[in-house]
Every structure is written in structure tokens, then in C-alpha cells.
Design an enzyme around this catalytic site. Structure first.
Site, PDB file in Angstrom:
ATOM      1  N   ASP A 450      40.935  45.298  39.930  1.00  0.00           N
ATOM      2  CA  ASP A 450      42.334  45.537  40.288  1.00  0.00           C
ATOM      3  C   ASP A 450      42.670  44.908  41.629  1.00  0.00           C
ATOM      4  O   ASP A 450      43.745  44.352  41.821  1.00  0.00           O
ATOM      5  CB  ASP A 450      42.633  47.037  40.309  1.00  0.00           C
ATOM      6  CG  ASP A 450      41.740  47.798  41.293  1.00  0.00           C
ATOM      7  OD1 ASP A 450      40.567  47.398  41.459  1.00  0.00           O
ATOM      8  OD2 ASP A 450      42.190  48.797  41.867  1.00  0.00           O
ATOM      9  N   ARG A 454      40.092  47.053  49.231  1.00  0.00           N
ATOM     10  CA  ARG A 454      39.984  48.448  49.653  1.00  0.00           C
ATOM     11  C   ARG A 454      38.836  49.151  48.923  1.00  0.00           C
ATOM     12  O   ARG A 454      38.030  48.520  48.240  1.00  0.00           O
ATOM     13  CB  ARG A 454      41.309  49.157  49.394  1.00  0.00           C
ATOM     14  CG  ARG A 454      41.688  49.330  47.939  1.00  0.00           C
ATOM     15  CD  ARG A 454      43.070  49.929  47.812  1.00  0.00           C
ATOM     16  NE  ARG A 454      43.440  50.131  46.419  1.00  0.00           N
ATOM     17  CZ  ARG A 454      44.662  49.980  45.946  1.00  0.00           C
ATOM     18  NH1 ARG A 454      45.641  49.583  46.742  1.00  0.00           N
ATOM     19  NH2 ARG A 454      44.920  50.212  44.666  1.00  0.00           N
ATOM     20  N   ASP A 455      38.774  50.458  49.070  1.00  0.00           N
ATOM     21  CA  ASP A 455      37.710  51.246  48.448  1.00  0.00           C
ATOM     22  C   ASP A 455      38.034  51.490  46.975  1.00  0.00           C
ATOM     23  O   ASP A 455      38.296  52.603  46.547  1.00  0.00           O
ATOM     24  CB  ASP A 455      37.533  52.574  49.182  1.00  0.00           C
ATOM     25  CG  ASP A 455      38.823  53.393  49.223  1.00  0.00           C
ATOM     26  OD1 ASP A 455      39.911  52.805  49.095  1.00  0.00           O
ATOM     27  OD2 ASP A 455      38.727  54.630  49.378  1.00  0.00           O
ATOM     28  N   GLU A 456      38.005  50.408  46.184  1.00  0.00           N
ATOM     29  CA  GLU A 456      38.295  50.506  44.750  1.00  0.00           C
ATOM     30  C   GLU A 456      37.602  49.336  44.061  1.00  0.00           C
ATOM     31  O   GLU A 456      36.469  49.462  43.649  1.00  0.00           O
ATOM     32  CB  GLU A 456      39.805  50.502  44.517  1.00  0.00           C
ATOM     33  CG  GLU A 456      40.206  51.040  43.153  1.00  0.00           C
ATOM     34  CD  GLU A 456      41.658  51.466  43.107  1.00  0.00           C
ATOM     35  OE1 GLU A 456      42.124  51.753  41.998  1.00  0.00           O
ATOM     36  OE2 GLU A 456      42.327  51.503  44.163  1.00  0.00           O
ATOM     37  N   ASP A 463      45.146  46.736  33.827  1.00  0.00           N
ATOM     38  CA  ASP A 463      45.490  45.526  34.570  1.00  0.00           C
ATOM     39  C   ASP A 463      45.154  44.266  33.780  1.00  0.00           C
ATOM     40  O   ASP A 463      45.978  43.364  33.615  1.00  0.00           O
ATOM     41  CB  ASP A 463      44.747  45.503  35.916  1.00  0.00           C
ATOM     42  CG  ASP A 463      45.136  46.658  36.827  1.00  0.00           C
ATOM     43  OD1 ASP A 463      45.032  47.812  36.374  1.00  0.00           O
ATOM     44  OD2 ASP A 463      45.520  46.411  37.974  1.00  0.00           O
ATOM     45  N   TRP A 519      46.113  51.167  28.729  1.00  0.00           N
ATOM     46  CA  TRP A 519      44.767  51.111  29.289  1.00  0.00           C
ATOM     47  C   TRP A 519      43.740  51.171  28.150  1.00  0.00           C
ATOM     48  O   TRP A 519      42.859  50.321  28.066  1.00  0.00           O
ATOM     49  CB  TRP A 519      44.566  52.238  30.292  1.00  0.00           C
ATOM     50  CG  TRP A 519      45.157  51.945  31.632  1.00  0.00           C
ATOM     51  CD1 TRP A 519      44.487  51.607  32.773  1.00  0.00           C
ATOM     52  CD2 TRP A 519      46.563  51.922  31.987  1.00  0.00           C
ATOM     53  NE1 TRP A 519      45.365  51.381  33.803  1.00  0.00           N
ATOM     54  CE2 TRP A 519      46.647  51.573  33.356  1.00  0.00           C
ATOM     55  CE3 TRP A 519      47.739  52.176  31.294  1.00  0.00           C
ATOM     56  CZ2 TRP A 519      47.857  51.458  34.025  1.00  0.00           C
ATOM     57  CZ3 TRP A 519      48.956  52.072  31.956  1.00  0.00           C
ATOM     58  CH2 TRP A 519      49.011  51.711  33.307  1.00  0.00           C
ATOM     59  N   GLU A 733      50.503  44.512  44.751  1.00  0.00           N
ATOM     60  CA  GLU A 733      50.402  45.647  43.834  1.00  0.00           C
ATOM     61  C   GLU A 733      51.767  46.284  43.588  1.00  0.00           C
ATOM     62  O   GLU A 733      52.095  46.670  42.471  1.00  0.00           O
ATOM     63  CB  GLU A 733      49.440  46.687  44.411  1.00  0.00           C
ATOM     64  CG  GLU A 733      49.264  47.921  43.565  1.00  0.00           C
ATOM     65  CD  GLU A 733      48.264  48.891  44.154  1.00  0.00           C
ATOM     66  OE1 GLU A 733      47.717  49.706  43.403  1.00  0.00           O
ATOM     67  OE2 GLU A 733      48.026  48.831  45.390  1.00  0.00           O
ATOM     68  N   HIS A 755      46.835  41.835  43.840  1.00  0.00           N
ATOM     69  CA  HIS A 755      46.772  42.494  42.536  1.00  0.00           C
ATOM     70  C   HIS A 755      47.393  41.543  41.515  1.00  0.00           C
ATOM     71  O   HIS A 755      48.559  41.197  41.642  1.00  0.00           O
ATOM     72  CB  HIS A 755      47.616  43.780  42.571  1.00  0.00           C
ATOM     73  CG  HIS A 755      46.825  45.042  42.516  1.00  0.00           C
ATOM     74  ND1 HIS A 755      46.043  45.479  43.558  1.00  0.00           N
ATOM     75  CD2 HIS A 755      46.722  45.985  41.556  1.00  0.00           C
ATOM     76  CE1 HIS A 755      45.496  46.645  43.241  1.00  0.00           C
ATOM     77  NE2 HIS A 755      45.886  46.972  42.022  1.00  0.00           N
TER      78      HIS A 755
END
Length: 881
Positions: A450, A454-456, A463, A519, A733, A755
Site C-alpha cells: 500500500d 510508514r509502519d505498514e 489496493d 478486497w 493516499e 499510494h
């Protein structure tokens, strides 16, 4: 005569060593544009490893994914392949292609003769896990002809033999669903081995295996509690004997100069702790191998380019910041000179706020690299086991004046072949397309993620589902995405419910409990997208059980529509009207969104079942799709064609998924969508994840191309071009991630500046502005139907198919024959062994052409530009472009 300019195996476009199948399919691409050239026969020359030559001929026009013609490859066996082809209706034939080689990997678990080794130290098993160096030695007594290294890790590895770095991969072995499949790599190390003693050093860091993954602090040790290494060498001697050796209890480990390395937090390298004669080596512990080792299906992550900083900035607080001028994914390579013991910190950020690096959007990711110097000597350094998303890098530490020539931005991504290009007379659209490409690059790092900063950085299924058509045009994603889909099926099967987890690999607890439309629909829509793009029906066959399980897992009401069992619905995620703290709460009913996709994927299942020969399933899915179509209409559509959810997203989905019962209903819906775009939205975008890929298609498919252009070219928020007016170099995003005053919106929470999802509009740019789209899976037959509009004076672009490059360039100018008309000129190139249907604007006739180079001219009547909202005699400010 055309040439055969490229030969490849399965979906591996580059060096094919260590392929995971014994019968790899063969494809070849043509160069040149000979008129009307159609293959009617091919010849494949196979040279086996022992030197015997086989020639296999066949009358066939197939040149993509041709079945392996010879006996299967054995583990480690290498073959050389040449191809030539004959033209239909003549004796003309191509020259032999250049020789392409293919080499099998280790095709059976029994081929592995080594162990998994781990450091015997409780601290290393963390978390956090300090990287270690594993070392083994092998003495070769005889002259050898070849040497292969088969290697993978519980973590990330970088291997050296006799001091030479092996391969050009980074972040190897990549991220897969490690509990099910651990990918290994194969390297030809013949040139770095020698008769005598050989030393193998392998650095291993925690990576995705046992490092911290996930948001809100994330989790460590998801797959295991220790880093580890698996490596095997197979040496073939000149006398025909073979040596097989690898990781075992003779291997040792030690700490090296990398003090810490995490994907989110960055890497700390202390040059004072390099491996030396004083290094203390410890015994490794051996564990048996599991049977989940697999050869890769797609390309590795590589350094694909470096870019220099554009400028060095002094921030208001006095910080030194490098500006690379482009939001990229990778890291900084630094040439550093400073005092011994000096610490230099590199802080990565995507944007500046008030002239300073804005790190709030990073959340729990530190995104810092730290370098500790050991002497006054100049050191060229870059991290090994981390990566960052950034445009800006703040440098702190004991250094003199910063020289920008001492730094490079290293760009990494899965090294896929670039296939598609787009360029036009509007520079903002060119930048938008560039932003889409850069976001794809930055988020295709082993898996489709995605975001990269960052923390992802997770494999969100929604997506890639909405972006796949755009991605498949721009790059050859077949191998990488096929591998990811295999993990999806394995993770889905582990649940036993058929529900597709929201992220693959599934590393967020609870994300596999509830079914979510779009999804979860990735299980059906993404294999279909790959099939249309590359013509490989085997992907449909392999994923078929996953598709059926997903469709069966959807909770249903009595009428067979969705019955959400949880209150949490993603729906039209990131609708610009949704509250910042509740971004799934958009203006379109999420259950309607889910039901739109339910009808669509059920219809796809009928088509897929037919293609793979599951005829009874095909009949059942066709019947179910028809029934769903009827009940959807009863639930959501009035007799005249009005939808209960009166929004851009609802109408776009209903139009693109053919949900209306009659032509009159469709016309009514088209008029209503136009009214919403003109009067209510004033040409601004009003869609999130669900509607964005479809809104421009819904307009152009109903004869409102002018409104689609108007929406695409709008520059006020929310719009595709607003971020560009604010300096964006990748897709955001959120539509309004930076406010007009330069402030980061939403307090930096869930605000990524890289994103790709909303870049799904690229598909419309390719299919409508350029007019390029496949009519048969794999582009054997395709359509060229450009629609000029907006303020565009010209556009050009291309897509490289399995057969060759399709190219189109068009231009408009005033017609000399009539003032109101425009003169439209188009030039196209169609590769050998393909054909195209060419549609010219304003003409009903279709030009059916085979390969060659063609030019046409015609007059057409353009729409009035720009269209405006006419409800008032005053021009509203938002009407302005």
C-alpha cells in the site's frame, strides 16, 4: 523480415537460472513491423547439457507460452534454446533467435542436502534481532567446470564468496507467506570460486521474517524467533564428479558492523566493528529443513537506478536537508569523510512542512539510518536490510559542509520489465502519469504494498485489485503477482472459511475474520486481469479453487445478495466526502458497493469456468449471475433507472458492470451521472477506492468523454491534478493530503504520499486517450480507438506485448476544409503475428489491419471545450480548470 528479438521462459524475462519447473513454457517476441506477417510454423532448437541437439517443429501460429517440446529438465540441468518462425503463405522465415538459456533449480525437496542454521545466542533471537554474519569454508581439490549457490534465509541475506558480493539482488529472498513457501535464489558462482580454500560469508538481518511488521506498533517474530540461513553449493568437477555441501554444524557466526536493522526503523552501521582477525566466531546450531522451499516465479528486487540530489536545503531550524526532487523508494548511498567515532544520522521524509522534514505521517516508523565512522578514511556506505520512502533526507552529525555530489538516491523495486508508456501535449497529465509510474515502482517491492514509508507496507488486497489493469499495462507484473496470488490462496486456505485476508501475507491478526467486497474480490478479479493482460489461462486454473472458496464465503441474505455480518465495511474507501477519522463512511452505501461487485465477480466466474473447461460450474455461475442481476435491480434500481445511492460511485459501478435491465434505464443513469458530475460535483472527483477506477470509464462508455476529460483535467481539490499543483511526484493516499496552505492534512495520521490506488485512472488514459486495449487475452488482437478531447493537441504511447510493441500517436489541428471541424491524424505500428481494429473519431467504419505501419487522416467534430455547469448565469469558481 521481422526478427525474433527476445526469447523467455514462463514469466521470467531476464536471466533464467533456477527456474522452478521441469517443463518451462517458451515465448518469443518479434522485432520489426512487416506488413501482414503471421506466423504459421515455428522451429525450436534445444541443446541439452550433454551437447545433444534436438529440433522440434510445429505448424502453429502460437508464439506465447508454447509448451516445452523436449523431455523435462532435471534439477540443476541447463538447456540452450533457439527459435525461428515462418510467415503464413510464403517460404519467408526469420533468422534464428539469439540463444536463450534456461536452468532448473532444485525441483525436489530431496535435492537439498544442507540444514537450517541459526546463531546459538538467546539475544540474537530477540526482538530486536541484531544482524549476524554466518561463515562457512569449502576446500576444492579438483578443477571444476561449474558452481551453483542455492540460498535463502529466515530474514534478509547478502552473500559474499572470497570477498565478492554474489548477485545483484537486494532484500533477498523477498517476502512470501513464509509458513507456506520460502523462496530461494540460484546463483552461478563459478567465476568467484577457486581451487583451494573458499570462504563464504553471509550477512543476515531480521527483515520480514522476525522483524517488526504492522501498524500501531506492529508485531515481531511473526514467522519465527530467530534469523537463520539455508545455503547449498553444488560443484561439478572436470572429471564428471559432483560435490554438494552447505550450511551445517561446521558453519560459524559472529556479529558484524550492522548493529541494528529494521524495515521500519532503519539501519545502524558501526564501521569500527567490521569483521577482522579479532572477530569472535561462535558455533551455529543446526535444524532440519522444512519442505516449503520454492523457486521464485517473478523477478527479484534490485537497485534499478540512482538519482542525485537536486539541491541542499537549510531548514528554518538550521537543519541540512537533501532534496532529491522525486519521491522515491530505496535509500541513500553516502560518500562520508569524518572523524573516528562520529555518528551521522539520515532522517528520511516524504514532504516538508514549514520547511522542516515532516515525520508525523511515519507514525511508529523511525525511518532513520545511522552510520558510525571508524577512521578518517573516506567511506562509501549504504544500508543492506532496510528501505525507505522519501524525497527528503535530513543529515545530522559530525560532518563538515554537505556536498550534494557525495550522495545518491538508490531506487529499488521488483525488477519487472517496463511495458507501457504515455505522453501528451498536456504537461500536467504527463506528470500525473509519471506519478502513477513512480508509485507503482515504489510499492512493488517483492509484493504489491500500500505504501513504502510508514509502519505498514503491507500487501493490501483492495489496493492491487483496483490498480491491476493499470499496473499490467505499465509493467510485466505476471510473475510477481502470480507468486503473490499463490500466497493468497495458501493464506485463504489456512483459514478454512474461504475468506480472503485483507493483507497478503496475512500478518495482521483479525484481518481474516470478516469478508469484505473488493478486497476479497481480488481472488477473482486479479487472476482475470492477469489473464486478459498476458493470456496465461494456467493462472485461472491454479487459482480456481481460491476463487470458488471466496465466492462461497460471502455471507448472503435470502435473495443471495450480501449480508454483512460485521458492522465494519470498507466500502468506497477514502471517498473525499468521508470524515477524516472514518474514511470508510462515504456517500455511497457500502452494501450497494458490495452487491455491485458480487454481480460482477459472479459473472466473471461464469466466464472463467468456461475458459478452464468447468462447464457445469459455468452453467451454475451464469444462472446465479442472472438471478443476482435481477434481485440487484429490484433492490436498488427504479423502473426508470434511478439508483437508490445517487452518487458517482454507485452510478459508475452500475454502468461499468452492466447492471441496468434495459437501454432506457442505462440512458437515464448516464444522464443522471452527467448531471451529478456537472451540477453537484462541478467536475470534481467524488469517489474512493470502489468508484475511482470506473468513473471516467462510465462517462466515456455512455458518450460523455468530454466530461471525463473535464474531470481528469480539474485542478482543484479533490482531483487527480490538485496534488500535482502542490508539487506531488507520486500518487497520494488521500485526495487532499496537503492543504492549499502547505499543511499536511489529517494531522499526519494515515497520510501517505506514495499510494498507487487512486492512480487507477491510468487505465482510462491508456484505453481512451491512447485508445489501446486488448480484444483477445494477451493482446494477440487489440483495439486502437483514441478519443481526442480536453485541450490535448496530441498524444502518443506504446505497450510491449508478448508479440512486440504496439504504438500509437495522434494529433489534432484545425481542418482546412471546414472551420468547425478538426483534422485528426494517427500513426500506428502493429507487431507481427497480431492484428488490430482501428476506430477513427467520427467514423463508423472500422479498419481491420494486420501487422505493419499505418497512417490515417480524417475530419471530426470535437465537443465544446471546456464544458461548464450552466445552472446559473454566473460562472462558479469551481468551474475553472
Amino acid at each position: 523480415m521481422p526478427t525474433i528479438c527476445k526469447v523467455w521462459f514462463e514469466h521470467h524475462k531476464d536471466r533464467t537460472i533456477g527456474i522452478g519447473v521441469g517443463r518451462p513454457r517458451i515465448s518469443w517476441r518479434f522485432g520489426g513491423y512487416d506488413t501482414g506477417w503471421v506466423q504459421h510454423c515455428y522451429e525450436i532448437e534445444v541443446t541439452r547439457e550433454g551437447g545433444e541437439v534436438e529440433t522440434h517443429s510445429k505448424y502453429s501460429d502460437i508464439s506465447s507460452l508454447v509448451p516445452w517440446p523436449s523431455s523435462p529438465l532435471a534439477s540443476g540441468e541447463k538447456c540452450a534454446i533457439r527459435v525461428r518462425a515462418w510467415n503464413q503463405g510464403s517460404s519467408d522465415r526469420t533468422q534464428w533467435s539469439d540463444t536463450a538459456t534456461v536452468e532448473a533449480g532444485l525441483l525436489s525437496h530431496e535435492d537439498w542436502k544442507c540444514s537450517l542454521i541459526e546463531p546459538e545466542d538467546p539475544y540474537v533471537r530477540g526482538p530486536p534481532h541484531r544482524p549476524v554474519v554466518f561463515r562457512g569454508e569449502i576446500a576444492l581439490q579438483k578443477v571444476f567446470t561449474s558452481a551453483r549457490l542455492y540460498i535463502t534465509a529466515h530474514g534478509l541475506y547478502a552473500a559474499r564468496i572470497n570477498g565478492t558480493l554474489i548477485g545483484d539482488h537486494v532484500l533477498a529472498p523477498g517476502w512470501t507467506s513464509y509458513n507456506h513457501r520460502l523462496v530461494y535464489q540460484t546463483f552461478d558462482v563459478t567465476d568467484v570460486m577457486k581451487v583451494g580454500c573458499n570462504t563464504i560469508d553471509v550477512d543476515v538481518g531480521e527483515g520480514w521474517y522476525c522483524g517488526r511488521i504492522g501498524f500501531l506498533g506492529g508485531r515481531n517474530n511473526i514467522y519465527g524467533q530467530s534469523i537463520g540461513l539455508i545455503a547449498q553449493l553444488i560443484i561439478r568437477n572436470e572429471d564428471g564428479t559432483k560435490i554438494c555441501t552447505g550450511t551445517d554444524d561446521s558453519w560459524e557466526w559472529a556479529y558484524g558492523p550492522i548493529i541494528a536493522s529494521g524495515l521500519y526503523d532503519g539501519e545502524h552501521y558501526d564501521a569500527r566493528q567490521k569483521i577482522s582477525s579479532e572477530t569472535v566466531w561462535c558455533t551455529s546450531r543446526c535444524l532440519p529443513l522444512t519442505d516449503n522451499l520454492a523457486a521464485p516465479e517473478g523477478p527479484p528486487v534490485r537497485r534499478v537506478m540512482t538519482i542525485p540530489p537536486k539541491q541542499v536545503i537549510k531548514s528554518p531550524s538550521g537543519k541540512t536537508i537533501l532534496d532529491f526532487g522525486q519521491n522515491i523508494v530505496g535509500w541513500v548511498q553516502a560518500t562520508i569523510h569524518g572523524p573516528a567515532g562520529a555518528n551521522i544520522i539520515f532522517q528520511y521524509a516524504e514532504v516538508l512542512e514549514d520547511g522542516e522534514c515532516c515525520i508525523r505521517p511515519l507514525r511508529y516508523a523511525k525511518a532513520q539510518d545511522r552510520l558510525t565512522l571508524s577512521s578518517e578514511e573516506t567511506l562509501v556506505w549504504e544500508p543492506q536490510f532496510t528501505y525507505h520512502g522519501f524525497r527528503y533526507v535530513q543529515i545530522d552529525g559530525s560532518l563538515g559542509p554537505i556536498q550534494k555530489d557525495d550522495f545518491k538516491g538508490v531506487v529499488i523495486h521488483s525488477d519487472m520489465e517496463r511495458l507501457g508508456h504515455f505522453h501528451c501535449s498536456n504537461e500536467l497529465l504527463n506528470q500525473l502519469h509519471q506519478n502513477i509510474v513512480w508509485s507503482l515502482r515504489g510499492n512493488f517491492v517483492s509484493i504489491p504494498t500500500d505504501c513504502p514509508q510508514r509502519d505498514e507496507r503491507l500487501g493490501w488486497t483492495g489496493d492491487i485489485n483496483i490498480f491491476s489493469d493499470t499496473a499490467n499495462y505499465l509493467y510485466d507484473t505476471a510473475g510477481m503477482i502470480s507468486q503473490w496470488l499463490e500466497d493468497l490462496a495458501l493464506e485463504q486456505g489456512e483459514q478454512g472459511t474461504g475468506i480472503v485476508p485483507l493483507v497478503i501475507p496475512n500478518v495482521i491478526e483479525g484481518f481474516e475474520k470478516d469478508a469484505h467486497a473488493i478486497w476479497g474480490d481480488v481472488a477473482i478479479m486479479l487472476p482475470w486481469s492477469l489473464y486478459i493482460a498476458y493470456g496465461d489461462s494456467s493462472i485461472l486454473t491454479r487459482q480456481y479453487s481460491s476463487m470458488k472458496a471466496w465466492l462461497a464465503s460471502i455471507p448472503r441474505k435470502a435473495d443471495n445478495l450480501w449480508n454483512y455480518t460485521s458492522t465494519w465495511k470498507l466500502g468506497d474507501w477514502l471517498d473525499p466526502a468521508a470524515p477524516p477519522e472514518d474514511v470508510g463512511n462515504g456517500r455511497t452505501d457500502p452494501t450497494l458497493v458490495a452487491d455491485c461487485f458480487l454481480v460482477h465477480v459472479t459473472s466473471l466466474m461464469a466466464a472463467i469456468s468456461t475458459i478452464i473447461g468447468a462447464q457445469e460450474d459455468a452453467r451454475q455461475y451464469a444462472k446465479s449471475a442472472s438471478e443476482l442481476h435481477t434481485v440487484f435491480s429490484k433492490e436498488y434500481i427504479t423502473e426508470n433507472g434511478r439508483l437508490v445511492a445517487d452518487s458517482q460511485t454507485a452510478l459508475a459501478l452500475a454502468i461499468c458492470f452492466s447492471l441496468f435491465q434495459s437501454e432506457d434505464q442505462l440512458k437515464h443513469a448516464a444522464r443522471r451521472l452527467s448531471s451529478i458530475v456537472i451540477q453537484s460535483s462541478r467536475f470534481k472527483i467524488a469517489t474512493g477506492f470502489a468508484g475511482t477506477p470506473y468513473i471516467t470509464h462510465a462517462l466515456s462508455d455512455t458518450g460523455n468523454e468530454n466530461l471525463a476529460y473535464r474531470m481528469l483535467l480539474h485542478r482543484k481539490r479533490p482531483s487527480w491534478l490538485y496534488p500535482i499543483t502542490m508539487g506531488a511526484t507520486t500518487m497520494w493516499e488521500r485526495w487532499d493530503a496537503i492543504l492549499p496552505d502547505g499543511k499536511v492534512n489529517h494531522e499526519g495520521e494515515m497520510t501517505s504520499f506514495n499510494h498507487y490506488a487512486l492512480g487507477a485512472v491510468g487505465n482510462w488514459m491508456h484505453r481512451v486517450i491512447l485508445g489501446l486495449r486488448p480484444l483477445e487475452p494477451g493482446w494477440r488482437r487489440f483495439k486502437i480507438a483514441p478519443v481526442p478531447g480536453g485541450d490535448l493537441q496530441w498524444a502518443e504511447g506504446s505497450h510491449v506485448t508478448s508479440y512486440g510493441e504496439c504504438y500509437v500517436k495522434w494529433a489534432v489541428k484545425p481542418s482546412p476544409s471546414a472551420n468547425a471541424y478538426q483534422r485528426f491524424t494517427i500513426s500506428v505500428r502493429i507487431p507481427p503475428n497480431t492484428s488490430a481494429d482501428v476506430h477513427l473519431p467520427g467514423k463508423k467504419e472500422v479498419e481491420f489491419v494486420q501487422s505493419g505501419t499505418y497512417t490515417w487522416e480524417t475530419d471530426f467534430m470535437p465537443d465544446t471545450w471546456p464544458p461548464r455547469a450552466e445552472e446559473s448565469r454566473f460562472v462558479h469558481a469551481d468551474d475553472e480548470l
